[in-house]
Design a protein around this motif. Structure first.
Motif, PDB file in Angstrom:
ATOM      1  N   SER A   7       0.802  -1.323   0.075  1.00 60.78           N
ATOM      2  CA  SER A   7      -0.009  -0.061   0.156  1.00 60.78           C
ATOM      3  C   SER A   7       0.800   1.277  -0.124  1.00 60.78           C
ATOM      4  N   PHE A  46      -4.997   9.724  -5.317  1.00 57.81           N
ATOM      5  CA  PHE A  46      -6.292   8.971  -5.143  1.00 57.81           C
ATOM      6  C   PHE A  46      -7.002   9.957  -6.078  1.00 57.81           C
ATOM      7  N   TYR A  80      -4.646   5.357  -7.251  1.00 60.70           N
ATOM      8  CA  TYR A  80      -5.591   4.629  -6.824  1.00 60.70           C
ATOM      9  C   TYR A  80      -6.854   5.407  -7.306  1.00 60.70           C
ATOM     10  N   SER A  82     -11.441   5.591  -6.830  1.00 55.27           N
ATOM     11  CA  SER A  82     -12.383   5.157  -5.828  1.00 55.27           C
ATOM     12  C   SER A  82     -13.764   4.517  -6.135  1.00 55.27           C
ATOM     13  N   SER A  97     -11.121   0.708 -13.734  1.00 52.93           N
ATOM     14  CA  SER A  97      -9.869   1.206 -12.852  1.00 52.93           C
ATOM     15  C   SER A  97      -8.491   0.308 -13.471  1.00 52.93           C
ATOM     16  N   ASP A 103      -3.571   1.406 -10.030  1.00 50.41           N
ATOM     17  CA  ASP A 103      -2.683   0.308  -9.147  1.00 50.41           C
ATOM     18  C   ASP A 103      -3.697  -0.336  -8.220  1.00 50.41           C
ATOM     19  N   GLY A 104      -4.836   0.502  -7.844  1.00 48.22           N
ATOM     20  CA  GLY A 104      -5.791   0.002  -6.891  1.00 48.22           C
ATOM     21  C   GLY A 104      -7.071   0.988  -6.656  1.00 48.22           C
ATOM     22  N   TYR A 105      -7.837   0.633  -5.752  1.00 49.91           N
ATOM     23  CA  TYR A 105      -8.752   1.363  -5.531  1.00 49.91           C
ATOM     24  C   TYR A 105      -9.222   1.720  -3.820  1.00 49.91           C
ATOM     25  N   ASN A 134      -4.702  -3.749  -6.116  1.00 46.78           N
ATOM     26  CA  ASN A 134      -4.878  -3.529  -4.552  1.00 46.78           C
ATOM     27  C   ASN A 134      -5.984  -2.766  -4.093  1.00 46.78           C
TER      28      ASN A 134
END
Length: 307
Positions: A7, A46, A80, A82, A97, A103-105, A134
């Protein structure tokens, strides 16, 4: 668990969503916002989160913003998105995404539900497992977890972090003591700098910073002073910068977003003052007060000295 999963840590950047005079997303302003955060050392972006007015974005706008964030960062820092609310829509946003190279959310709570722990587990399990990206859980609203539920979710390698927006320190200590280094612990309270000393001592070493959108050097100075236990400088920054801005933020509901836009306008990152209902723009009197606070702050803590 995949040992390569990690993370983001440190100060996390949450761009706003700039709108032009016609209410459309200002693509150039958004790219400048993301670039500004990266150039000032924030460890992750983000996009489409709370400060980005996630609740008011349509699908096309969401896709556009993710595209801009990914292309602007150029893999310099993780991106990231949302997701959250409606579970079916969230799965679709998770797929978007993934397809666009995020890379993630960050997973927001389910919509208008006060769920049992088993319901929370099933909701977040579904979203965590929906892709291989992630996933960071945002504990806020009615989405408050027991240690047991987080331990069960931690069995999924995609789950890499928990962002807390509740402020229950007893629960936070239980969580960090029980799961330790398995997850990254992120302070997600409004105006993260205000509560960060309390969080830092419990193992939360990351946080989202609203003021990083316009005075990132002061956010960095504060966090570095906190980490080296420089209480004198931490107290000084509270008195001269953080508390004055936070007191202004609390004057109206929704200023946690619109005050960021005002701060960016003041320091010369023009993105306009438009926010979408139910948020309201910063009133003129409060804008002038913020202008005074920032002028004095930049005189006391110039960028070149803080860096």
């Amino acid at each position: 668990m995949n040992s390569q999963r990690k993370s983001p840590t440190g100060i996390l950047g949450f761009p706003i969503t700039p709108f032009d005079e016609h209410g459309r997303i200002d693509e150039q302003a958004l790219s400048r916002n993301v670039e500004f955060l990266i150039n000032n050392g924030l460890e992750a972006i983000f996009i489409c989160a709370g400060s980005g007015e996630f609740q008011s974005l349509n699908r096309n706008e969401y896709e556009l913003m993710v595209d801009i964030a990914v292309s602007t960062t150029k893999n310099k820092v993780p991106v990231y998105t949302s997701i959250g609310g409606n579970i079916s829509t969230s799965i679709e946003l998770a797929e978007i995404s993934k397809d666009k190279g995020a890379d993630g959310y960050l997973i927001f709570p389910p919509y208008l539900i006060d769920p049992e722990q088993e319901g929370l587990y099933n909701y977040y399990k579904t979203l965590i497992r929906s892709t291989d990206l992630n996933a960071i859980i945002y504990q806020r609203g009615k989405a408050v977890f027991t240690v047991d539920t987080i331990e069960r979710l931690a069995e999924f390698p995609q789950f890499v972090g928990l962002k807390d927006g509740i402020g229950n320190m007893e629960l936070n200590i239980e969580l960090t003591q029980s799961l330790g280094g398995r997850l990254e612990w992120i302070n997600g309270m409004p105006f993260g700098e205000i509560t960060m000393p309390g969080y830092f001592g419990t193992g939360f070493h990351s946080y989202s910073s609203a003021i990083a959108n316009y005075i990132p050097h002061i956010a960095r100075t504060f966090f570095e002073a906190l980490k080296r236990n420089d209480k004198e400088l931490v107290d000084e920054l509270y008195k001269n910068v953080l508390f004055p801005i936070n007191n202004l933020r609390k004057q109206r509901k929704g200023y946690n977003v619109s005050l960021i836009k005002a701060g960016m306008e003041i320091i010369g990152l023009p993105i306009g003052s438009t926010v979408r209902p139910p948020l309201i723009p910063v009133e003129k009197e409060h804008f002038l007060q913020l202008e005074t606070i920032l002028k004095e702050a930049l005189e006391k803590y110039p960028v070149h000295i803080c860096k």
